[in-house]
Write a protein that holds these residues in place. Sequence first.
Motif, PDB file in Angstrom:
ATOM      1  N   LEU A 120       0.641  -1.227   0.161  1.00 40.58           N
ATOM      2  CA  LEU A 120       0.017  -0.027   0.214  1.00 40.58           C
ATOM      3  C   LEU A 120       0.934   1.212   0.059  1.00 40.58           C
ATOM      4  O   LEU A 120       0.490   2.246  -0.483  1.00 40.58           O
ATOM      5  N   LEU A 121       1.945   1.279   0.840  1.00 42.63           N
ATOM      6  CA  LEU A 121       2.753   2.425   0.783  1.00 42.63           C
ATOM      7  C   LEU A 121       3.193   2.941  -0.554  1.00 42.63           C
ATOM      8  O   LEU A 121       3.121   4.068  -0.880  1.00 42.63           O
ATOM      9  N   PRO A 122       3.938   2.122  -1.589  1.00 43.90           N
ATOM     10  CA  PRO A 122       4.184   2.763  -2.801  1.00 43.90           C
ATOM     11  C   PRO A 122       2.958   2.837  -3.522  1.00 43.90           C
ATOM     12  O   PRO A 122       3.034   3.698  -4.631  1.00 43.90           O
ATOM     13  N   LEU A 123       1.993   2.082  -3.545  1.00 44.65           N
ATOM     14  CA  LEU A 123       0.797   2.450  -4.318  1.00 44.65           C
ATOM     15  C   LEU A 123       0.249   3.665  -3.968  1.00 44.65           C
ATOM     16  O   LEU A 123      -0.397   4.376  -4.957  1.00 44.65           O
ATOM     17  N   TYR A 124       0.312   4.385  -2.786  1.00 38.76           N
ATOM     18  CA  TYR A 124      -0.289   5.517  -2.399  1.00 38.76           C
ATOM     19  C   TYR A 124       0.622   6.759  -2.231  1.00 38.76           C
ATOM     20  O   TYR A 124       0.264   7.654  -2.023  1.00 38.76           O
ATOM     21  N   SER A 125       1.984   6.370  -2.569  1.00 40.00           N
ATOM     22  CA  SER A 125       2.725   7.439  -2.484  1.00 40.00           C
ATOM     23  C   SER A 125       2.707   8.245  -3.843  1.00 40.00           C
ATOM     24  O   SER A 125       2.522   7.644  -4.795  1.00 40.00           O
ATOM     25  N   PRO A 126       3.235   9.587  -3.755  1.00 43.28           N
ATOM     26  CA  PRO A 126       3.492  10.528  -2.534  1.00 43.28           C
ATOM     27  C   PRO A 126       2.437  11.318  -2.166  1.00 43.28           C
ATOM     28  O   PRO A 126       2.547  12.062  -1.240  1.00 43.28           O
ATOM     29  N   ASP A 127       1.188  11.081  -2.607  1.00 38.68           N
ATOM     30  CA  ASP A 127       0.197  12.150  -2.412  1.00 38.68           C
ATOM     31  C   ASP A 127      -0.995  11.292  -1.703  1.00 38.68           C
ATOM     32  O   ASP A 127      -1.929  12.038  -1.356  1.00 38.68           O
ATOM     33  N   GLY A 128      -0.728  10.037  -1.364  1.00 35.38           N
ATOM     34  CA  GLY A 128      -1.699   9.352  -0.489  1.00 35.38           C
ATOM     35  C   GLY A 128      -3.029   9.129  -1.308  1.00 35.38           C
ATOM     36  O   GLY A 128      -4.035   8.594  -0.783  1.00 35.38           O
ATOM     37  N   LEU A 130      -4.489   6.684  -5.031  1.00 33.86           N
ATOM     38  CA  LEU A 130      -4.145   5.886  -6.023  1.00 33.86           C
ATOM     39  C   LEU A 130      -3.820   6.353  -7.457  1.00 33.86           C
ATOM     40  O   LEU A 130      -4.107   7.608  -7.496  1.00 33.86           O
ATOM     41  N   PRO A 131      -2.855   5.720  -8.254  1.00 32.01           N
ATOM     42  CA  PRO A 131      -2.954   6.563  -9.536  1.00 32.01           C
ATOM     43  C   PRO A 131      -4.175   6.801 -10.390  1.00 32.01           C
ATOM     44  O   PRO A 131      -4.130   7.599 -10.734  1.00 32.01           O
ATOM     45  N   SER A 132      -5.002   5.750 -10.140  1.00 25.65           N
ATOM     46  CA  SER A 132      -6.254   5.691 -10.949  1.00 25.65           C
ATOM     47  C   SER A 132      -7.164   4.606 -10.055  1.00 25.65           C
ATOM     48  O   SER A 132      -6.757   3.687  -9.558  1.00 25.65           O
ATOM     49  N   PRO A 133      -8.395   4.545 -10.042  1.00 28.10           N
ATOM     50  CA  PRO A 133      -9.270   3.712  -9.769  1.00 28.10           C
ATOM     51  C   PRO A 133      -9.024   2.196 -10.102  1.00 28.10           C
ATOM     52  O   PRO A 133      -9.205   1.433  -9.446  1.00 28.10           O
ATOM     53  N   ARG A 134      -8.238   2.018 -11.191  1.00 32.39           N
ATOM     54  CA  ARG A 134      -8.223   0.727 -11.891  1.00 32.39           C
ATOM     55  C   ARG A 134      -7.077   0.065 -10.870  1.00 32.39           C
ATOM     56  O   ARG A 134      -7.033  -1.059 -11.014  1.00 32.39           O
ATOM     57  N   TRP A 135      -6.541   0.882 -10.158  1.00 33.66           N
ATOM     58  CA  TRP A 135      -5.175   0.099  -9.208  1.00 33.66           C
ATOM     59  C   TRP A 135      -5.651  -0.413  -8.145  1.00 33.66           C
ATOM     60  O   TRP A 135      -5.155  -1.084  -7.307  1.00 33.66           O
ATOM     61  N   ARG A 136      -7.182  -0.381  -7.791  1.00 29.25           N
ATOM     62  CA  ARG A 136      -7.876  -0.779  -6.774  1.00 29.25           C
ATOM     63  C   ARG A 136      -7.586  -2.456  -6.810  1.00 29.25           C
ATOM     64  O   ARG A 136      -7.507  -3.182  -5.823  1.00 29.25           O
ATOM     65  N   VAL A 137      -7.650  -2.742  -8.265  1.00 30.82           N
ATOM     66  CA  VAL A 137      -7.308  -4.489  -8.480  1.00 30.82           C
ATOM     67  C   VAL A 137      -6.104  -4.691  -7.577  1.00 30.82           C
ATOM     68  O   VAL A 137      -6.123  -5.852  -7.273  1.00 30.82           O
ATOM     69  N   VAL A 138      -5.215  -4.014  -7.888  1.00 31.96           N
ATOM     70  CA  VAL A 138      -3.765  -4.555  -7.228  1.00 31.96           C
ATOM     71  C   VAL A 138      -3.977  -4.493  -5.693  1.00 31.96           C
ATOM     72  O   VAL A 138      -3.296  -5.263  -5.173  1.00 31.96           O
ATOM     73  N   VAL A 139      -4.461  -3.345  -4.941  1.00 30.87           N
ATOM     74  CA  VAL A 139      -4.878  -3.456  -3.799  1.00 30.87           C
ATOM     75  C   VAL A 139      -5.581  -4.942  -3.246  1.00 30.87           C
ATOM     76  O   VAL A 139      -5.005  -5.456  -2.330  1.00 30.87           O
ATOM     77  N   LEU A 140      -6.589  -5.070  -4.032  1.00 32.10           N
ATOM     78  CA  LEU A 140      -7.411  -6.236  -3.626  1.00 32.10           C
ATOM     79  C   LEU A 140      -6.583  -7.693  -3.758  1.00 32.10           C
ATOM     80  O   LEU A 140      -6.395  -8.596  -3.085  1.00 32.10           O
TER      81      LEU A 140
END
Length: 689
Positions: A120-128, A130-140
């Motif tokens: 999660l830390l690299p996915l939400y860096s540096p502004d807190g 995700l780059p786009s909603p599609r990256w929720r798949v990677v989080v899941l």
Amino acid sequence: MAWAARAAAVVIAVVSPALVVAAVLIFAGLPAEWRLPVMVTPLSAAGVTFPAVGAFLIAHRPRLRLAWLMCAGGLGGAVYDFCQATMLASAARGDLALAGLLRFPAHVGWAVSGLLLEMLLPLYSPDGRLPSPRWRVVVLLGAASVVTETARQFVRSDPPAGGLLPAVIPNPLQVPALAPYTSTAGALAWTGILATLPLAALSLLLRFRRADPVGRRQIGWPLFAFAGYIAFMFVGIVAPELTWLSVVWAALIPVLMVFSVMRYRLYGIDTVISRTFVAAGLLAVVGGVYFGMATLSSLVVSGYDQVAGLASALLTGAFFQPLRRMLQRAVDRLLYGPVGDPRVLAERLVQEVRRGDPARALAPVIGVLREGLAVQGVAVEVTGGEPGRQVSVASTVSGRVGDSPREVPLVWHGERVGRLLVGPPTSRRFPAAHDERVLATLVPYAADVAHAVRLAADLQRSRERILAAREEERRRLRRDLHDGLGQTLSGMAMAVNMARIRLKTSPEAADGLLRELRSGMDAVTGDLRELVYGLRPPALDDLGLAAAVQALARPVDPEGPATAVSAEGDLADLPAAVEVAVYRIVQEALTNVRRHARATRVRVELRREPAALRLLIADDGVGLPPGRRSGVGLASMRERTAELGGICLISGEPGVGTTVEVMLPVPATGAPPRHEPSPPGTHVTFGAS
């Protein structure tokens, strides 16, 4: 609520390192048979540094999500270390039941730390965000993989005895019925984990590619941090003895995150990435080439190890510099886009200069420099004039250079032609290493343009001087003819009239007037000769250039220097302007030698070449003093040469002598003589022997 958040962060920052320290002490007190091969892991480093840095960020920005991820993830790593250490200590004391219970908080700590810090830390860096909603798949995917692995550890059956530890720590929640599926579930879970880690780093890379220069500077820090950790983690998997690299790097990640959040404008990750990329590429390629050539040479010339080593070293050295330049250009384009490659900037500069007027070519030069350096302003000042008396002949400013700009000299073939003033950086400032590469590439082009502007200014100034000199010469001739010769002729006319009147009445008086008239005619003849001599020395028409120079070289004083004159080539068809210039330059140079040089020998050489006439005057006198300032004589020689588009060089060292070397363009031998100045483009050179 802000004070409560800060207090919670401080508690975590204190408790987490304390748990890690306690775990290390417990590990150190374990019997040898209960110690694990690796007692300190990246989670240990995360438990020490991440909560402390997270608390620091929360103290400044309480709502920063990344800071809370760092605190919670670091605490999870500390819990994992502490629970694992107490589990082994309990098992070593024989309390296997308590050891089995401590397995569960250890696995929870591992899951929390891995999910929050590595995914999660690299996915939400540096502004807190995700780059786009599609990256929720990677989080899941990451969350599902970590939960699956944690659940597998909760229900897995006890392994058979005789493993790594002296006794089996029982699992109170084991489900034997799921034993056939746990290995498959573990493979799927770890596949998802190992796929999520590079995807998280890839999200930073995509942010980096799409960001503006300021955003790239901010994203570069976490990208560099997590890419390095993933690389070292895979190295540790392949070579377990190198696991310490990932431990050390994990401790540095939060420090780099601080730069990303708070100091990315001050410290340039560009330089760190650039040098790391270039060094790693050089090490890999040069090492591969060296060992590959050594192996090949050993096979081909077996028994000649020294020859093989020498061949490998030579080939490696030949590849080193071109490879370094290629890697540097590649990383520059990656970091800065089109303005990152100095060669692209140089091509743009050349195109801009070709499309513009040479006299106004400074504007595109400073425009390209300002963009390539990302500064608030750039100025170019072109200087000219005599050595020691430089004056500004042209200047152009773009933007604001400030009160204390950086000054870069513009040098053309060893001669300073101006200076470049670089203002303060803008918000998208580039690192110093990049600026130096841009300056090293573009400053020579800027020096060429400055020299062209200087030549254009000199040409315009020469034209103005020629016109002024011509008009001044006409005024002098008019004055001499009107005030001198005109008055004399008027007086002679009056004398003729007086003689006619007195011729019959007083022949003696008329005779006296006629004698005075005769003397006046001699004076008029002398004045006319002076006027003609001022326009063109008669010796050139009477004797020719070579003989006229020899006449100048005849000693005036018996104790003066001995002068040797030599002439090569056909000097008969030279343009009149060239003959006069050479004659006057030799005359002025010999006058300077006789007055100031205290020389014993002087050498004068004339040599006709296909398209030029070369003149050399060298003496063995006292030379030129340091810090000399050109006088009227030297300036006159330079001006005469410049009027004909020639080159004049004067040089000399104290006690060695002085050399005057002149090159004037002339028509090719056999061509009809021209009585006009040759086209510009030649130079005057003064040299000392």
